[in-house]
Design an enzyme around this catalytic site. Sequence first.
Site, short mmCIF file in Angstrom:
data_model
loop_
_atom_site.label_atom_id
_atom_site.label_comp_id
_atom_site.label_asym_id
_atom_site.label_seq_id
_atom_site.Cartn_x
_atom_site.Cartn_y
_atom_site.Cartn_z
N ASN A 157 55.04 -10.95 -56.31
CA ASN A 157 54.99 -12.18 -57.11
C ASN A 157 55.70 -13.37 -56.45
O ASN A 157 55.35 -14.51 -56.73
CB ASN A 157 55.51 -11.93 -58.53
N GLU A 180 66.49 -5.19 -58.26
CA GLU A 180 66.26 -6.27 -59.22
C GLU A 180 64.91 -6.01 -59.88
O GLU A 180 63.89 -5.95 -59.20
CB GLU A 180 66.26 -7.64 -58.51
N CYS A 197 59.65 -12.98 -62.58
CA CYS A 197 60.62 -12.14 -63.27
C CYS A 197 61.39 -12.97 -64.29
O CYS A 197 61.85 -12.46 -65.30
CB CYS A 197 61.56 -11.50 -62.28
N GLU A 205 71.96 -10.75 -55.82
CA GLU A 205 71.47 -11.32 -54.57
C GLU A 205 71.86 -12.79 -54.48
O GLU A 205 72.35 -13.37 -55.44
CB GLU A 205 69.94 -11.26 -54.53
P1 NAP Z 1 56.39 -2.49 -58.06
O1 NAP Z 1 55.07 -1.92 -58.39
O2 NAP Z 1 57.60 -1.81 -58.55
O3 NAP Z 1 56.44 -2.63 -56.46
C1 NAP Z 1 57.53 -3.22 -55.79
C2 NAP Z 1 57.58 -2.70 -54.37
O4 NAP Z 1 57.93 -1.31 -54.39
C3 NAP Z 1 56.23 -2.77 -53.63
O5 NAP Z 1 56.44 -3.09 -52.29
C4 NAP Z 1 55.71 -1.35 -53.79
O6 NAP Z 1 54.76 -0.98 -52.82
C5 NAP Z 1 57.00 -0.58 -53.61
N1 NAP Z 1 56.94 0.82 -54.08
C6 NAP Z 1 56.06 1.38 -54.95
N2 NAP Z 1 56.32 2.70 -55.09
C7 NAP Z 1 57.40 2.97 -54.31
C8 NAP Z 1 58.15 4.16 -54.04
N3 NAP Z 1 57.85 5.33 -54.60
N4 NAP Z 1 59.18 4.07 -53.17
C9 NAP Z 1 59.51 2.89 -52.60
N5 NAP Z 1 58.83 1.75 -52.81
C10 NAP Z 1 57.79 1.77 -53.67
O7 NAP Z 1 56.50 -4.01 -58.57
P2 NAP Z 1 55.45 -5.18 -58.43
O8 NAP Z 1 54.31 -4.89 -59.35
O9 NAP Z 1 55.16 -5.43 -56.99
O10 NAP Z 1 56.28 -6.45 -58.95
C11 NAP Z 1 56.37 -6.84 -60.28
C12 NAP Z 1 57.72 -6.42 -60.88
O11 NAP Z 1 58.77 -6.99 -60.10
C13 NAP Z 1 57.94 -6.94 -62.29
O12 NAP Z 1 58.49 -5.92 -63.09
C14 NAP Z 1 58.96 -8.06 -62.10
O13 NAP Z 1 59.77 -8.32 -63.22
C15 NAP Z 1 59.76 -7.53 -60.97
N6 NAP Z 1 60.49 -8.61 -60.31
C16 NAP Z 1 61.85 -8.71 -60.53
C17 NAP Z 1 62.59 -9.74 -59.96
C18 NAP Z 1 64.06 -9.84 -60.18
O14 NAP Z 1 64.73 -10.52 -59.40
N7 NAP Z 1 64.63 -9.23 -61.19
C19 NAP Z 1 61.94 -10.68 -59.14
C20 NAP Z 1 60.56 -10.56 -58.95
C21 NAP Z 1 59.84 -9.53 -59.53
P3 NAP Z 1 53.18 -1.09 -53.13
O15 NAP Z 1 52.90 -2.53 -53.33
O16 NAP Z 1 52.59 -0.53 -51.92
O17 NAP Z 1 52.94 -0.29 -54.38
#
Ligand code: NAP
Length: 498
Positions: free
Chosen positions: A157, A255, A289, A469
């Site tokens: 995102n 995060e 987020c 961070e």
């Molecule tokens: P995600 O599905 O959890 O994926 C995040 C990253 O983790 C991707 O690079 C993903 O790879 C990788 N990943 C997936 N399975 C894994 C595993 N078993 N081991 C290690 N890494 C793994 O999240 P997203 O859909 O990309 O992002 C949306 C989420 O991010 C939302 O919940 C949002 O709130 C959160 N977010 C939080 C913040 C904050 O600062 N709090 C900021 C931005 C976003 P793949 O893409 O290959 O699956």
Amino acid sequence: MSTQSAIESTDVLAHIDGEWIAGPEQKPNINPADTREIIGMSAHCGRKEAVAAIEAAARALPAWRETPAPKRGNILFEAVRLMKERAEVLAMAMCREEGKTLHEARGEVQKSIIALEFNAGEGRRPTGQVVPSEMGRTFAYHVRQPLGVVSIITPWNFPVAIPTWKIAPALVAGNTVVFKPASVTPLTGRLVAQCFIDAGLPRGVLNFVPGGGGTVGDELVGNRTVRGVSFTGSNEIGMGLARQALETRKKCQCEMGGKNPMVILADADIELAVDATLQGAFGSTGQRCTATSRVIVDRSVYAEVVERLAAGAKAIKVGNGLDPTVKMGPSVDKGQHNTVLDYIQVAHADGAKLVAGGGRPQGEGLEHGFFTEPTVFADCHMGMRITQEEVFGPILAVVPVDGFDAALEAANGVAFGLSASVYTRDLVLAQRFTDAIEVGIVHVNNPTVGGEAQLPFGGMKETGVGQREMGTFGVDFFSEVKAVYVDYTAAARRTNIY
Ligand code: NAP
């Protein structure tokens, strides 16, 4: 290939041990605003490449950690220059790959440049503190040292800003890095990595490994050579990852999700508050987020706020972010789009009242992208799924309340704790809110979104695991801290040892 054509290429190679490589598999990179468009092909690595990258980072570590921090910072300053020079390429790639509007994408690149600048400067700032010792003639201090090889795993995102604000402090602190971008945003990931690599990093110091979470990501967390993991993403993945990192004894920072409230009190400037709510709810298609997903409104101004929100949401033009008149782009992919459409049904079933949007927009070309109308549900309460669960899309829940205490209770009544905002002209209420709200980032008379490079970023409760961070917290996370006692007489008697 010349550097310029390598930057402009929309195909993605991995970068391991100083070499750009094709990887074992290639996957098409699809534009979410128009799924007929394949932007380019991306290397999709596996566990073998992840291991090779970790080993390369381990080999590069001794020389990099011995490189003086100001010199490491100077390389980051060159990366700043390159990112500025390549800003438009980065922004265009983000539009086509992630679906942001060009305006939003340019803003994200600017934010990344500032974070990079801040961290480049960290190369010349203190790395510890001298303190008085209880023992005479003893020079006592603490000093930061690099963790070693670290992994950086990022979501789609903010595909430029988040990798930048993680990689920069990791490098300036003297770590070597393996970076895995989200699978749907490999191109922007490659462009970010390339700014650092072209700035003059020695071979193996930064490795870029696009590939699946279950393979590359899993190796980056489980491998015992890795000493730290910085992750941003969902709670579902992040919590499993935090447990795995703990089991393999590495420092970990996750995060994760948010369910951020905007509170509009009776005395608020309604026009400003509604503008900020619309910006927070529908900016970046609600895929931040820090997005505003709940607006908690004092009943005395509730009817006016709902009317203005509905009118504002209906006025937002949805479409391909490359069209300068478009204000909101698509969801990033089919899975995310289906989640958004499902939550609209959930909100209906829970009895929320639809006042704007609620479906897929109609219009030329829109049928080929993952678009949803900006959607507002009124008459929500805190027992509904739409007020409790993160949607990550353009849906806003409006919750009526009676007075400040009820607003605060509703604002805190979720599992997450990332950001929050209050609109009021009453200084006492504003201060009570900032004291009692359970979030890592709080705004007064500002949208819930945004964060500056010199301040900490992250959340409490189920949003965050580990240190924050950004700001100086970024370098802190990527450092071990060592206490040092030097008896400079080499003869004094040791006294006062507890
Ligand atoms: P995600 O599905 O959890 O994926 C995040 C990253 O983790 C991707 O690079 C993903 O790879 C990788 N990943 C997936 N399975 C894994 C595993 N078993 N081991 C290690 N890494 C793994 O999240 P997203 O859909 O990309 O992002 C949306 C989420 O991010 C939302 O919940 C949002 O709130 C959160 N977010 C939080 C913040 C904050 O600062 N709090 C900021 C931005 C976003 P793949 O893409 O290959 O699956």
